[in-house]
Scaffold this motif. Structure first.
Motif, PDB file in Angstrom:
ATOM      1  N   ASP A  48      -3.469  -8.934  -2.940  1.00 53.73           N
ATOM      2  CA  ASP A  48      -2.278  -8.773  -3.763  1.00 53.73           C
ATOM      3  C   ASP A  48      -1.723  -7.368  -3.527  1.00 53.73           C
ATOM      4  N   CYS A  49      -0.535  -7.304  -2.955  1.00 52.14           N
ATOM      5  CA  CYS A  49       0.034  -6.006  -2.563  1.00 52.14           C
ATOM      6  C   CYS A  49       0.273  -5.106  -3.764  1.00 52.14           C
ATOM      7  N   ARG A  50       0.690  -5.712  -4.863  1.00 54.60           N
ATOM      8  CA  ARG A  50       0.990  -4.894  -6.029  1.00 54.60           C
ATOM      9  C   ARG A  50      -0.286  -4.267  -6.583  1.00 54.60           C
ATOM     10  N   ARG A  51      -1.348  -5.064  -6.621  1.00 51.69           N
ATOM     11  CA  ARG A  51      -2.621  -4.532  -7.121  1.00 51.69           C
ATOM     12  C   ARG A  51      -3.137  -3.433  -6.215  1.00 51.69           C
ATOM     13  N   LEU A  56      -4.285   2.257  -5.253  1.00 53.06           N
ATOM     14  CA  LEU A  56      -4.130   3.461  -4.428  1.00 53.06           C
ATOM     15  C   LEU A  56      -3.490   4.581  -5.250  1.00 53.06           C
ATOM     16  N   LYS A  57      -2.456   4.214  -5.998  1.00 57.15           N
ATOM     17  CA  LYS A  57      -1.717   5.223  -6.751  1.00 57.15           C
ATOM     18  C   LYS A  57      -2.604   5.854  -7.822  1.00 57.15           C
ATOM     19  N   LYS A  63      -4.257  10.477  -6.230  1.00 60.65           N
ATOM     20  CA  LYS A  63      -3.297  10.444  -7.331  1.00 60.65           C
ATOM     21  C   LYS A  63      -2.265  11.581  -7.281  1.00 60.65           C
ATOM     22  N   ALA A  64      -2.769  12.799  -7.138  1.00 63.18           N
ATOM     23  CA  ALA A  64      -1.882  13.962  -7.176  1.00 63.18           C
ATOM     24  C   ALA A  64      -0.859  13.938  -6.032  1.00 63.18           C
ATOM     25  N   TYR A  65      -1.287  13.381  -4.914  1.00 61.32           N
ATOM     26  CA  TYR A  65      -0.403  13.366  -3.744  1.00 61.32           C
ATOM     27  C   TYR A  65       0.671  12.298  -3.884  1.00 61.32           C
ATOM     28  N   VAL A  69       5.584   9.157  -5.053  1.00 61.21           N
ATOM     29  CA  VAL A  69       5.829   7.932  -4.303  1.00 61.21           C
ATOM     30  C   VAL A  69       5.844   6.772  -5.285  1.00 61.21           C
ATOM     31  N   SER A  70       6.901   5.976  -5.253  1.00 61.78           N
ATOM     32  CA  SER A  70       6.980   4.904  -6.241  1.00 61.78           C
ATOM     33  C   SER A  70       6.016   3.782  -5.891  1.00 61.78           C
ATOM     34  N   LEU A  71       5.583   3.100  -6.920  1.00 63.38           N
ATOM     35  CA  LEU A  71       4.705   1.953  -6.763  1.00 63.38           C
ATOM     36  C   LEU A  71       5.390   0.928  -5.858  1.00 63.38           C
TER      37      LEU A  71
END
Length: 167
Positions: A48-51, A56-57, A63-65, A69-71
């Motif tokens: 599932d790409c969204r998951r 990753l985000k 996270k900090a990097y 970058v939007s989900l």
């Protein structure tokens, strides 16, 4: 805390081999532009790409990097990877992502939080822009006229042979 953001993302891309997401970002504390490679593990064409994008985000190492970058963008990169794993060309994957991103008219917009609402709105704007061809857009064909050589036209029209009206 966007004012104190140490890293500002500039570009985000995907590498198929080995599968990884590549982030070009600016390290504001050192005033340098760097590249960060985030390997993608346990991702298959059934994922599932969204998951995957959410994981990753929210990954403490990245996270900090990824704050800038939007989900939505990460999700797009994952969907390109998934398409690649299915043997699709990049163009096909992009096309499919566009379609998956269309709005579900049945959805109750009132139940969405602001973030989701904003996402829907940006998708709508994007689709609107895409569908509204401008005149100077190279894809915009203005007043097309096709000329047929006379006899060719008659031939290709499949006339009813019985009718012998004058043409």
């Amino acid at each position: 805390a966007s004012a104190t953001m140490t890293f500002s993302a500039q570009k985000c891309g995907i590498c198929f081999q080995p599968p990884s997401i590549i982030l070009i970002y600016r390290d504001n504390s050192q005033d340098k532009t760097r590249q960060r490679i985030m390997p993608i593990r346990n991702f298959s064409r059934f994922s599932d790409c969204r998951r995957a994008a959410e994981q990753l985000k929210n990954n403490p190492r990245h996270k900090a990097y990824l704050e800038g970058v939007s989900l939505h963008q990460l999700q797009k990169l994952y969907s390109l990877l998934r398409g690649h794993l299915e043997g699709q060309s990049l163009a096909e994957s992009l096309e499919r992502f566009q379609q998956e991103e269309t709005i579900d008219p049945e959805e109750d917009m009132n139940k969405l939080d602001d973030k989701e609402l904003a996402r829907r709105k940006s998708i709508m704007d994007e689709l609107f822009e895409k569908n509204r061809k401008k005149k100077d857009d190279p894809d915009f064909i203005y007043n097309v006229e096709v000329e047929f050589p006379q006899d060719e036209q008659l031939e290709s029209c499949g006339w009813d042979v019985e009718s012998d009206e004058e043409i």
